[in-house]
Write a protein that holds these residues in place. Sequence first.
Motif, PDB file in Angstrom:
ATOM      1  N   TRP A 166       0.860  -1.194   0.000  1.00  0.00           N
ATOM      2  CA  TRP A 166       0.000   0.000   0.000  1.00  0.00           C
ATOM      3  C   TRP A 166       0.896   1.244   0.000  1.00  0.00           C
ATOM      4  N   GLY A 167       0.582   2.228  -0.815  1.00  0.00           N
ATOM      5  CA  GLY A 167       1.309   3.492  -0.817  1.00  0.00           C
ATOM      6  C   GLY A 167       0.657   4.452  -1.793  1.00  0.00           C
ATOM      7  N   TYR A 168       1.090   5.695  -1.784  1.00  0.00           N
ATOM      8  CA  TYR A 168       0.504   6.670  -2.718  1.00  0.00           C
ATOM      9  C   TYR A 168       1.586   7.605  -3.209  1.00  0.00           C
ATOM     10  N   SER A 169       1.201   8.582  -4.032  1.00  0.00           N
ATOM     11  CA  SER A 169       2.106   9.624  -4.499  1.00  0.00           C
ATOM     12  C   SER A 169       3.298   9.013  -5.234  1.00  0.00           C
ATOM     13  N   ASP A 170       4.507   9.227  -4.740  1.00  0.00           N
ATOM     14  CA  ASP A 170       5.698   8.708  -5.420  1.00  0.00           C
ATOM     15  C   ASP A 170       5.733   7.187  -5.437  1.00  0.00           C
ATOM     16  N   LEU A 171       4.986   6.549  -4.545  1.00  0.00           N
ATOM     17  CA  LEU A 171       4.935   5.087  -4.552  1.00  0.00           C
ATOM     18  C   LEU A 171       4.139   4.549  -5.729  1.00  0.00           C
ATOM     19  N   THR A 172       3.555   5.445  -6.513  1.00  0.00           N
ATOM     20  CA  THR A 172       2.956   5.068  -7.791  1.00  0.00           C
ATOM     21  C   THR A 172       3.936   4.254  -8.625  1.00  0.00           C
ATOM     22  N   VAL A 173       5.221   4.591  -8.566  1.00  0.00           N
ATOM     23  CA  VAL A 173       6.199   3.855  -9.383  1.00  0.00           C
ATOM     24  C   VAL A 173       6.297   2.408  -8.937  1.00  0.00           C
ATOM     25  N   LEU A 174       6.209   2.168  -7.634  1.00  0.00           N
ATOM     26  CA  LEU A 174       6.328   0.804  -7.121  1.00  0.00           C
ATOM     27  C   LEU A 174       5.035   0.019  -7.351  1.00  0.00           C
ATOM     28  N   LEU A 175       3.891   0.667  -7.143  1.00  0.00           N
ATOM     29  CA  LEU A 175       2.606   0.011  -7.379  1.00  0.00           C
ATOM     30  C   LEU A 175       2.514  -0.506  -8.810  1.00  0.00           C
ATOM     31  N   ASN A 176       2.900   0.325  -9.763  1.00  0.00           N
ATOM     32  CA  ASN A 176       2.786  -0.057 -11.165  1.00  0.00           C
ATOM     33  C   ASN A 176       3.895  -1.000 -11.607  1.00  0.00           C
ATOM     34  N   ALA A 177       5.083  -0.855 -11.021  1.00  0.00           N
ATOM     35  CA  ALA A 177       6.158  -1.793 -11.327  1.00  0.00           C
ATOM     36  C   ALA A 177       5.793  -3.195 -10.863  1.00  0.00           C
ATOM     37  N   VAL A 178       5.223  -3.299  -9.672  1.00  0.00           N
ATOM     38  CA  VAL A 178       4.797  -4.608  -9.162  1.00  0.00           C
ATOM     39  C   VAL A 178       3.763  -5.226 -10.098  1.00  0.00           C
ATOM     40  N   TYR A 179       2.795  -4.423 -10.540  1.00  0.00           N
ATOM     41  CA  TYR A 179       1.791  -4.964 -11.464  1.00  0.00           C
ATOM     42  C   TYR A 179       2.420  -5.352 -12.801  1.00  0.00           C
TER      43      TYR A 179
END
Length: 290
Positions: free
Chosen positions: A104-117
């Motif tokens: 779970w994360g937001y803002s700059d963690l968008t890069v990690l959320l989408n990389a994981v997907y």
Amino acid sequence: MMEKNYMAAIAACSNGLPAGKRQELQRLDKLLEQNNISVRMSRYLYEKSDGISGSGREKAEELMDFFENPGIRCIFDVSGGDMANEVLGYLDYQKIRESQAVFWGYSDLTVLLNAVYAKTGKESVLYQVRNLLYDDGPIRQKEFFGWIKEKKEALFLLNGNFVQGDHLEGTVIGGNIRCFLKLAGTPYFPDFNDKILFLEARSGQVPQMTTFFSQLQQTGAFDKIKGLILGTFTQMEAASKNIVPLALRYVKEDLPVFWTLEAGHGTDSRAVIIGGHAVTVSESRIMTKN
């Protein structure tokens, strides 16, 4: 129902938090513990200098320890800023795919959320868990713990309206538009074909959003997606500017576009599941589901 001995981790893969945030994280720890969620804290939560709490490799290794711990069910990243993409090359995506833990994360963690997907097909949640402590905390706490304990879906229900079309359904990618575009040209940029693209922003006025939407157009994104969700664009809205007319300049007239003020950087924000399935609930509601 919620399992006994439910464990979560608190991470910070982007900029380290100022030391003054220690009391806030202690409050968050206490809140989770009161709801029968035991917490493991990262060693790299607080900045040492220039926003840096640890190297990209150190933060990635800490994150992998959380993913590989069979007891951890959720990893809540409490950071934001600019530096989350430095961890991407040090992660073991096969182990992340096999892990039961959800990030779970937001803002700059968008890069990690989408990389994981993009690398695993695994879902993550666009949400800042520190929102539980702020003005709308009691409402969000009910929704948040309702999801954690009983899988009630109110946390993922977004009220708004269709500004184009009347229905959308599909897999969601995206997040903070500035941070999402840091993935362009990398192996971590998700495929846009038949996706629902969610976009929001904290900083930036019309010129910056024009740049970001133009770049997305130049990647071919708007020719490939089958729906667009617009969240809050905080600084534009503070200047009484609306993202909708700008966005509609870039999309086809038959592309469904849903606009909500309930997802983004606001402390009252609800959650969006990146890699989850967006469905239309009614003409004024959509939801992301896992």
